[in-house]
Design a protein around this motif. Structure first.
Motif, mmCIF file in Angstrom:
data_model
loop_
_atom_site.group_PDB
_atom_site.id
_atom_site.type_symbol
_atom_site.label_atom_id
_atom_site.label_comp_id
_atom_site.label_asym_id
_atom_site.label_seq_id
_atom_site.Cartn_x
_atom_site.Cartn_y
_atom_site.Cartn_z
ATOM 1 N N PRO A 42 44.604 67.990 42.640
ATOM 2 C CA PRO A 42 45.971 68.191 42.135
ATOM 3 C C PRO A 42 46.104 67.759 40.676
ATOM 4 O O PRO A 42 45.582 66.719 40.273
ATOM 5 N N ASP A 43 46.784 68.588 39.884
ATOM 6 C CA ASP A 43 46.983 68.363 38.447
ATOM 7 C C ASP A 43 45.688 68.481 37.657
ATOM 8 O O ASP A 43 45.528 67.857 36.599
ATOM 9 N N VAL A 44 44.752 69.280 38.147
ATOM 10 C CA VAL A 44 43.536 69.566 37.398
ATOM 11 C C VAL A 44 43.880 70.484 36.228
ATOM 12 O O VAL A 44 44.837 71.255 36.280
ATOM 13 N N MET A 45 43.114 70.403 35.150
ATOM 14 C CA MET A 45 43.258 71.327 34.027
ATOM 15 C C MET A 45 42.629 72.660 34.433
ATOM 16 O O MET A 45 41.423 72.734 34.699
ATOM 17 N N SER A 46 43.421 73.708 34.496
ATOM 18 C CA SER A 46 42.936 74.984 35.033
ATOM 19 C C SER A 46 41.732 75.525 34.268
ATOM 20 O O SER A 46 40.783 76.041 34.869
ATOM 21 N N LEU A 47 41.744 75.405 32.945
ATOM 22 C CA LEU A 47 40.649 75.954 32.151
ATOM 23 C C LEU A 47 39.355 75.176 32.357
ATOM 24 O O LEU A 47 38.268 75.721 32.171
ATOM 25 N N ASP A 48 39.449 73.901 32.735
ATOM 26 C CA ASP A 48 38.243 73.128 33.049
ATOM 27 C C ASP A 48 37.494 73.747 34.218
ATOM 28 O O ASP A 48 36.271 73.610 34.335
ATOM 29 N N VAL A 49 38.228 74.402 35.102
ATOM 30 C CA VAL A 49 37.636 75.035 36.285
ATOM 31 C C VAL A 49 37.224 76.467 35.987
ATOM 32 O O VAL A 49 36.071 76.864 36.163
ATOM 33 N N THR A 50 38.176 77.256 35.505
ATOM 34 C CA THR A 50 37.938 78.692 35.369
ATOM 35 C C THR A 50 37.014 79.040 34.204
ATOM 36 O O THR A 50 36.263 80.018 34.288
ATOM 37 N N GLY A 51 37.068 78.250 33.130
ATOM 38 C CA GLY A 51 36.221 78.559 31.967
ATOM 39 C C GLY A 51 34.747 78.509 32.292
ATOM 40 O O GLY A 51 34.023 79.514 32.145
ATOM 41 N N PRO A 79 40.244 68.637 47.641
ATOM 42 C CA PRO A 79 40.434 67.592 48.642
ATOM 43 C C PRO A 79 40.503 68.182 50.051
ATOM 44 O O PRO A 79 40.055 67.572 51.017
ATOM 45 N N ASP A 80 41.082 69.395 50.143
ATOM 46 C CA ASP A 80 41.177 70.122 51.399
ATOM 47 C C ASP A 80 40.996 71.607 51.102
ATOM 48 O O ASP A 80 41.107 72.040 49.950
ATOM 49 N N VAL A 81 40.729 72.374 52.133
ATOM 50 C CA VAL A 81 40.679 73.821 51.972
ATOM 51 C C VAL A 81 42.095 74.331 51.700
ATOM 52 O O VAL A 81 43.056 73.907 52.355
ATOM 53 N N GLY A 82 42.224 75.223 50.719
ATOM 54 C CA GLY A 82 43.532 75.802 50.436
ATOM 55 C C GLY A 82 43.959 75.604 48.998
ATOM 56 O O GLY A 82 43.148 75.247 48.136
ATOM 57 N N PRO A 83 45.230 75.817 48.691
ATOM 58 C CA PRO A 83 45.720 75.777 47.308
ATOM 59 C C PRO A 83 45.587 74.386 46.680
ATOM 60 O O PRO A 83 45.836 73.371 47.333
ATOM 61 N N VAL A 84 45.184 74.375 45.428
ATOM 62 C CA VAL A 84 45.145 73.148 44.627
ATOM 63 C C VAL A 84 46.004 73.415 43.397
ATOM 64 O O VAL A 84 45.670 74.262 42.567
ATOM 65 N N LYS A 85 47.115 72.713 43.282
ATOM 66 C CA LYS A 85 48.030 72.974 42.180
ATOM 67 C C LYS A 85 47.490 72.402 40.881
ATOM 68 O O LYS A 85 47.136 71.227 40.800
ATOM 69 N N THR A 86 47.420 73.212 39.859
ATOM 70 C CA THR A 86 46.920 72.785 38.558
ATOM 71 C C THR A 86 48.050 72.205 37.718
ATOM 72 O O THR A 86 49.229 72.342 38.044
ATOM 73 N N SER A 87 47.675 71.584 36.599
ATOM 74 C CA SER A 87 48.689 71.027 35.702
ATOM 75 C C SER A 87 49.493 72.122 35.017
ATOM 76 O O SER A 87 50.544 71.855 34.436
ATOM 77 N N ALA A 88 49.003 73.375 35.087
ATOM 78 C CA ALA A 88 49.738 74.501 34.503
ATOM 79 C C ALA A 88 50.838 74.997 35.432
ATOM 80 O O ALA A 88 51.657 75.825 35.035
ATOM 81 N N GLY A 89 50.855 74.514 36.676
ATOM 82 C CA GLY A 89 51.903 74.903 37.601
ATOM 83 C C GLY A 89 51.483 75.916 38.645
ATOM 84 O O GLY A 89 52.117 76.038 39.689
ATOM 85 N N PHE A 90 50.419 76.676 38.384
ATOM 86 C CA PHE A 90 49.926 77.605 39.400
ATOM 87 C C PHE A 90 48.800 76.947 40.188
ATOM 88 O O PHE A 90 48.313 75.876 39.822
ATOM 89 N N SER A 91 48.382 77.592 41.251
ATOM 90 C CA SER A 91 47.381 77.000 42.137
ATOM 91 C C SER A 91 46.091 77.795 42.140
ATOM 92 O O SER A 91 46.088 79.027 41.995
ATOM 93 N N LEU A 92 44.991 77.080 42.296
ATOM 94 C CA LEU A 92 43.692 77.661 42.588
ATOM 95 C C LEU A 92 43.413 77.399 44.068
ATOM 96 O O LEU A 92 43.957 76.465 44.647
#
Length: 366
Positions: A42-51, A79-92
């Motif tokens: 939760p609150d991960v930086m989305s670009l740290d993941v997707t880039g 942490p669990d299977v399913g949505p992880v909300k990023t600091s940008a507000g959307f979920s991965l």
């Protein structure tokens, strides 16, 4: 497994050269796919993941363009299977929960950064799992402030490390880590000036630089260069992250003996700012002033002045209102060559490159 396959190929090729091409094709098919996992929270930086993951995905595309099988299988852990909300507000969407993953099934594990890092670095179960992972995965790395999680797990002791420039001080709080704040990443496939097993990267997009370096180590420079071209990136970005960060962090509250002088220096950059002149302005002896700078700022007066002048030059170049020669004169460097040398020393780029990369366009200047 790879070495065993290659050994069989050599023996059979010697016995029957006519089958060499067919065996080489078989080797290509049997070449194991490397599983690249990125840990999100939760609150991960989305670009740290997707880039970084996009770099590996693009490497697969380049392989397919050459008629070769994909080299990477990508997984997002949470942490669990399913949505992880990023600091940008959307979920991965995490495909697997990290606690249910055997790290021995992974080739490379990357820990992302972001605002949620502080919670993760206090999660003892996660830190224990990362310690186990370090013994099983081929490569363990971090993106941006994810380095703080690796540090909390004790996995950066005795190693070079970097992180986002804003988190360098926090990383320095951990003992026995050689922090290099201007590095884009500390991965080194040969183990020289870095590490091939546990490594870190700097702020946000530096994770992409790291991923390109990993692809180059795995698949060679031509493939990594093809990925960089496809994504419109440098294979090796010029300069370090210092070109994006402020070089000075002076707090007047913490520098009471020097506060008045530090306020005076920026307004007199074109003047004589020798040690004797600064000491006279501060009403101190040169020796006392040098000691005060060392105690309160960790710098000599001369180095401090150089950095203030450099910060001022950066500001003028960003504004794009003056030539490099004028910037050098206004900020006390005198000759453009002195400015160029200082830029290369601290930022690893020239003033011209810095202005082109970060300066305002004519339209923005209005």
């Amino acid at each position: 497994m790879r070495g065993q396959i290659c050994g069989v190929i050599v023996i059979v090729a010697i016995l029957d050269p006519l089958h060499t091409d067919a065996i080489a094709r078989a080797e290509t098919v049997m070449d194991p796919i490397r599983t690249i996992a990125c840990l999100a929270f939760p609150d991960v930086m989305s670009l740290d993941v997707t880039g970084p993951l996009q770099v590996f995905a693009s490497a697969n595309v380049e392989r397919q363009r050459q008629g070769l099988p994909a080299s990477y299988a990508l997984q997002l852990l949470g942490p669990d299977v399913g949505p992880v909300k990023t600091s940008a507000g959307f979920s991965l969407v995490a495909e697997r929960a990290w606690r249910e993953v055997d790290p021995g099934d992974l080739d490379t594990l990357l820990i992302a950064g972001g605002q949620g890092v502080d919670v993760q670095r206090r999660d003892q179960a996660l830190l224990d799992w990362l310690r186990l992972a370090e013994t099983k995965v081929r490569r363990l790395g971090s993106i941006c402030s994810g380095a703080l999680v690796l540090a909390a797990a004790g996995l950066l002791q005795g190693r070079l490390a970097t992180t986002h420039w804003a988190d360098v001080d926090a990383l320095c709080q951990h003992a026995d880590i050689e922090v290099q704040g201007d590095r884009l990443h500390t991965f080194a496939p040969d183990g020289c000036d870095g590490d091939a097993h546990v490594f870190t990267s700097a702020g946000v997009t530096a994770g992409i630089d790291l991923a390109l370096a990993l692809v180059e180590a795995d698949l060679g420079r031509p493939t990594a260069l093809a990925v960089a071209r496809r994504l419109v990136l440098y294979l090796r970005r010029p300069g370090g992250q210092a070109q994006f960060s402020p070089l000075l962090h002076t707090d007047p509250v913490r520098t009471p003996r020097l506060a008045a002088l530090l306020d005076w220096i920026p307004a007199h950059l074109g003047d004589d700012l020798s040690l004797d002149r600064l000491a006279a302005q501060a009403h101190m002896s040169p020796r006392s002033l040098s000691r005060a700078f060392a105690d309160e700022l960790g710098l000599t007066p001369g180095k401090y002045v150089e950095r203030v002048r450099l910060e001022a030059a950066r500001g003028l170049l960003l504004d794009a209102q003056a030539s490099i020669a004028t910037v050098a004169r206004l900020t006390g460097f005198g000759h453009p060559e002195n400015l160029r040398r200082t830029f290369h020393k601290h930022l690893s780029v020239s003033p011209q490159e810095y202005a082109e990369r970060f300066g305002r366009s004519p339209r923005e200047r209005g």
